[in-house]
Design a protein around this motif. Structure first.
Motif, PDB file in Angstrom:
ATOM      1  N   ASN A 140       6.327   0.955  -1.913  1.00 47.12           N
ATOM      2  CA  ASN A 140       5.714   1.539  -0.095  1.00 47.12           C
ATOM      3  C   ASN A 140       4.973   0.802  -0.053  1.00 47.12           C
ATOM      4  OD1 ASN A 140       3.350   2.809  -0.554  1.00 47.12           O
ATOM      5  ND2 ASN A 140       4.333   4.472  -0.607  1.00 47.12           N
ATOM      6  N   THR A 141       4.315  -0.337  -0.430  1.00 48.10           N
ATOM      7  CA  THR A 141       2.553  -0.704   0.375  1.00 48.10           C
ATOM      8  C   THR A 141       2.804  -1.459   1.183  1.00 48.10           C
ATOM      9  OG1 THR A 141       1.437   0.168  -1.473  1.00 48.10           O
ATOM     10  CG2 THR A 141       0.398  -0.520  -0.260  1.00 48.10           C
ATOM     11  N   ASP A 142       3.352  -3.095   0.280  1.00 46.24           N
ATOM     12  CA  ASP A 142       2.603  -4.209   0.494  1.00 46.24           C
ATOM     13  C   ASP A 142       3.724  -4.842   0.416  1.00 46.24           C
ATOM     14  OD1 ASP A 142       1.529  -6.873   1.434  1.00 46.24           O
ATOM     15  OD2 ASP A 142       1.009  -6.983  -0.319  1.00 46.24           O
ATOM     16  N   ALA A 186      -0.198  -3.994  -5.688  1.00 44.31           N
ATOM     17  CA  ALA A 186       0.319  -4.320  -4.002  1.00 44.31           C
ATOM     18  C   ALA A 186      -1.590  -5.507  -3.954  1.00 44.31           C
ATOM     19  CB  ALA A 186      -0.458  -3.454  -3.292  1.00 44.31           C
ATOM     20  N   HIS A 187      -1.252  -6.786  -2.511  1.00 41.12           N
ATOM     21  CA  HIS A 187      -1.423  -7.420  -2.444  1.00 41.12           C
ATOM     22  C   HIS A 187      -2.062  -8.709  -3.402  1.00 41.12           C
ATOM     23  CE1 HIS A 187      -3.248  -5.395   0.866  1.00 41.12           C
ATOM     24  NE2 HIS A 187      -3.002  -4.397   0.285  1.00 41.12           N
ATOM     25  N   PRO A 188      -0.841  -9.434  -4.464  1.00 36.29           N
ATOM     26  CA  PRO A 188      -1.071 -10.385  -4.229  1.00 36.29           C
ATOM     27  C   PRO A 188      -0.986 -11.341  -3.596  1.00 36.29           C
ATOM     28  CG  PRO A 188       1.548  -9.272  -5.023  1.00 36.29           C
ATOM     29  CD  PRO A 188       0.311  -8.737  -4.035  1.00 36.29           C
ATOM     30  N   PRO A 234      -9.032  -0.830  -8.704  1.00 35.89           N
ATOM     31  CA  PRO A 234      -9.018  -2.484  -7.631  1.00 35.89           C
ATOM     32  C   PRO A 234      -7.705  -1.803  -6.488  1.00 35.89           C
ATOM     33  CG  PRO A 234      -8.121  -2.871  -9.406  1.00 35.89           C
ATOM     34  CD  PRO A 234      -8.403  -1.131 -10.425  1.00 35.89           C
ATOM     35  N   HIS A 235      -7.900  -2.395  -5.936  1.00 31.54           N
ATOM     36  CA  HIS A 235      -6.634  -2.508  -4.271  1.00 31.54           C
ATOM     37  C   HIS A 235      -6.302  -4.367  -3.965  1.00 31.54           C
ATOM     38  CE1 HIS A 235      -4.012  -0.473  -1.466  1.00 31.54           C
ATOM     39  NE2 HIS A 235      -4.671  -1.472  -0.192  1.00 31.54           N
ATOM     40  N   ASP A 236      -7.556  -5.247  -3.981  1.00 31.36           N
ATOM     41  CA  ASP A 236      -7.240  -6.691  -3.259  1.00 31.36           C
ATOM     42  C   ASP A 236      -7.716  -7.392  -4.538  1.00 31.36           C
ATOM     43  OD1 ASP A 236      -6.340  -8.085  -1.319  1.00 31.36           O
ATOM     44  OD2 ASP A 236      -7.831  -6.925  -0.165  1.00 31.36           O
ATOM     45  N   LEU A 299     -11.117  -1.888  -0.094  1.00 24.97           N
ATOM     46  CA  LEU A 299      -9.507  -1.623   0.605  1.00 24.97           C
ATOM     47  C   LEU A 299      -9.643  -3.335   0.487  1.00 24.97           C
ATOM     48  CD1 LEU A 299      -8.256   0.988   2.216  1.00 24.97           C
ATOM     49  CD2 LEU A 299      -7.915   0.631  -0.030  1.00 24.97           C
ATOM     50  N   HIS A 300      -9.731  -3.759   1.199  1.00 28.36           N
ATOM     51  CA  HIS A 300      -9.117  -5.411   1.971  1.00 28.36           C
ATOM     52  C   HIS A 300     -10.167  -6.338   1.658  1.00 28.36           C
ATOM     53  CE1 HIS A 300      -6.008  -1.877   2.814  1.00 28.36           C
ATOM     54  NE2 HIS A 300      -5.492  -2.716   2.159  1.00 28.36           N
ATOM     55  N   MET A 301      -9.530  -7.423   1.346  1.00 27.10           N
ATOM     56  CA  MET A 301     -10.227  -8.298   2.153  1.00 27.10           C
ATOM     57  C   MET A 301     -10.276  -9.221   2.648  1.00 27.10           C
ATOM     58  SD  MET A 301     -13.653  -8.505   0.318  1.00 27.10           S
ATOM     59  CE  MET A 301     -14.299  -7.635  -1.409  1.00 27.10           C
ATOM     60  N   PHE A 481       1.852   1.253   6.777  1.00 28.60           N
ATOM     61  CA  PHE A 481       0.667   0.299   6.176  1.00 28.60           C
ATOM     62  C   PHE A 481       1.313  -1.299   6.311  1.00 28.60           C
ATOM     63  CE2 PHE A 481       1.521   3.773   2.701  1.00 28.60           C
ATOM     64  CZ  PHE A 481       0.588   4.224   2.776  1.00 28.60           C
ATOM     65  N   HIS A 482       1.251  -2.085   5.945  1.00 25.93           N
ATOM     66  CA  HIS A 482       0.995  -3.313   5.923  1.00 25.93           C
ATOM     67  C   HIS A 482       2.268  -4.504   5.810  1.00 25.93           C
ATOM     68  CE1 HIS A 482      -2.779  -3.695   4.070  1.00 25.93           C
ATOM     69  NE2 HIS A 482      -2.210  -2.906   2.968  1.00 25.93           N
ATOM     70  N   ALA A 483       1.554  -5.372   6.871  1.00 26.58           N
ATOM     71  CA  ALA A 483       2.815  -6.687   7.403  1.00 26.58           C
ATOM     72  C   ALA A 483       2.131  -7.382   6.989  1.00 26.58           C
ATOM     73  CB  ALA A 483       2.068  -5.732   8.758  1.00 26.58           C
TER      74      ALA A 483
HETATM   75 FE   LIG Z   1      -3.510  -1.995   0.843  1.00 25.86          FE
END
Ligand SMILES: [Fe+2]
Length: 493
Positions: A140-142, A186-188, A234-236, A299-301, A481-483
């Motif tokens: 559901n995240t990315d 998430a976040h590759p 890690p998240h990103d 969370l996000h770079m 979440f992400h778009a």
């Molecule tokens: Fe995220």
């Protein structure tokens, strides 16, 4: 300041109710109960004819009544798509049909617990288990676009779900030709210059990160194990032309307590540094360089790039991600405390020749969910688009759009308006764009009073002027979440 608990509920809320009153199942977060396709949407203002492609946003939307401790991060993935072509717009929303959701539908109800547990680890070999063996993998995240595939991913490291970009139907799992014996977080990130996909995974009981490079055709081209002092969250990741940067933050759970209790107990260790691993894209263990900074969490770079011997990286830094629990919030106190972000734009510099580090706070606004033009990730970018965090609401909501100029360190803000809350806002280049910010920025906005939803389209060079068009969606869109923006030439080749 007392937090506002605005839980007016929409008329189309599900007929089920959760075990107890959960603010992430009410108000603007209330799940929807149907998939939908609507064509020829009406708009206030003119939809730009040179806006060609799709705004795709994912988020949590549980199918079944969540049992026990439902966390905002737990709902089944649902992707909302706004498609633009020839000055017209259409809307599609579909669930991500993950293996976990398919199993629940087959068995008629929830199976694995969500991220707050408790987890049944009695039959789990924790020395090698993936998180999604005992915690529900919702996808559901990315969402990302790579190798002509739309991929939906889970932040806790799970399966990679492939979706049809035109219909949002789930077509199956992407296992990269069978070469990947891991989950992915998430976040590759996709390097548009080469078509490569840079990815990572981690686990609750693993003292390492997995780092992966896939080529433009989706074949596993490189993998590396990066040792850590213990399990991390890690998240990103970010990358430059030659290097990938991975994270070790001093915010993590106690693996032994998890083994004993089946629950993750997070702690912020303010006596430990933030550490970034800089690895050549195809580097080996011997090539890994660690750089230490002030403790905190990211969370996000935004992006990273090279300047001579320096790696420069901008992101949204939380200097104090510790828990401040409100006893009145009962069983949800821990989750709500962690979701009260206080983050600001920060720059880190790492010198690969001398080992010198520098870091500086670039602004004091509370911002997150930051995006540059993702076509330019890895090289120096001037602009980024962030969500302005509401500090008045009990749950995490975005009250405005902030455009940063990273050269002049100036910013432009547009408040979404009274009662309006938006979602992550990617940049959509105008067809034939001549400058980095020559295009549009899009967000999905829902009003907390009448639950009307609109897609706001901004001229990226005049954010402060407000949206040039508001596309009316005749259905309620919950927060999420992400778009991503996917160009029309990729969706309709
Ligand atoms: Fe995220």
């Amino acid at each position: 300041m007392a937090l506002r608990k605005s839980f007016k509920d929409p008329p189309d809320r599900p007929t089920w109710s959760a075990e107890f009153d959960n603010p992430y199942l009410r108000g603007l977060h209330t799940p929807v109960t149907t998939e939908a396709t609507v064509v020829d949407l009406e708009a206030d203002g003119e939809i730009p004819r040179d806006l060609y492609g799709a705004y795709l946003r994912t988020g949590p939307n549980p199918v079944f009544a969540p049992p026990g401790d439902y966390h905002w991060f737990d709902g089944d993935g649902m992707v909302h798509g706004l498609y633009f072509r020839d000055g017209k717009a259409s809307y599609i929303r579909k669930w991500v049909k993950t293996p976990a959701l398919a199993e629940e539908i087959a068995k008629g109800g929830p199976q694995l617990p969500g991220v707050m547990g408790p987890f049944d680890l009695s039959a789990v070999d924790t020395s090698r288990a993936h998180n999604n063996e005992y915690c529900k993998d919702t996808g559901n995240t990315d969402i990302i676009w790579h190798n002509r595939q739309l991929l939906a991913l889970w932040y806790n490291a799970g399966a990679v779900n492939a979706l049809d970009p035109q219909t949002l139907d789930t077509s199956g799992l992407q296992d990269f030709g069978g070469a990947l014996d891991a989950t992915l977080s998430a976040h590759p990130k996709v390097d548009r210059a080469t078509g490569e996909l840079l990815a990572f995974d981690y686990g609750d009981f693993r003292s390492d990160l997995g780092y992966y490079v896939f080529d433009a055709a989706g074949r596993l081209a490189h993998k590396l194990k990066i040792d850590l002092p213990g399990p991390r969250l890690p998240h990103d990741l970010s990358f430059t032309t030659h290097y990938t940067i991975l994270h070790d933050f001093p915010l993590f759970h106690d693996a032994e307590a998890l083994r004993q209790t089946g629950r993750r107990v997070l702690s912020f260790h303010r006596d430990m540094p933030t550490r970034y691993a800089v690895v050549p894209r195809y580097g080996s263990t011997a090539d890994i360089r660690w750089f230490e900074f002030e403790p905190g969490y990211v969370l996000h770079m935004v992006n990273a790039w090279e300047e001579g011997d320096w790696i420069v990286m901008d992101g949204c830094f939380q200097p104090d991600p510790s828990i401040r629990r409100d006893p009145a919030e009962g069983r949800l106190g821990s989750m709500l405390a962690y979701l009260r972000y206080r983050a600001h734009l920060r720059r880190w510099r790492m010198n690969l020749r001398t080992g010198e580090v520098r870091e500086e706070q670039l602004d004091d606004l509370n911002v997150e969910f930051c995006l540059p033009d993702t076509n330019l990730c890895g090289v120096k970018t001037r602009y980024s688009y962030h969500q302005l965090m509401s500090e008045e609401t009990q749950t995490l909501l975005f009250k405005g759009l902030v455009k940063y100029d990273h050269e002049t360190l100036s910013r432009e803000i547009c408040d979404y308006g009274p009662g309006n809350y938006g979602t992550e806002s990617p940049f959509a280049p105008r067809e034939g764009a001549k400058a980095e910010d020559d295009g549009y920025v899009l967000t999905l906005v829902t009003n907390e009073d009448d639950f009307r939803s609109n897609c706001f389209i901004f001229n990226a060079q005049a954010i402060g002027d407000g949206p040039v068009a508001k596309v009316r969606i005749p259905l309620r869109v919950p927060t999420g979440f992400h778009a991503k923006w996917v160009p029309g030439g990729d969706i309709w080749p």
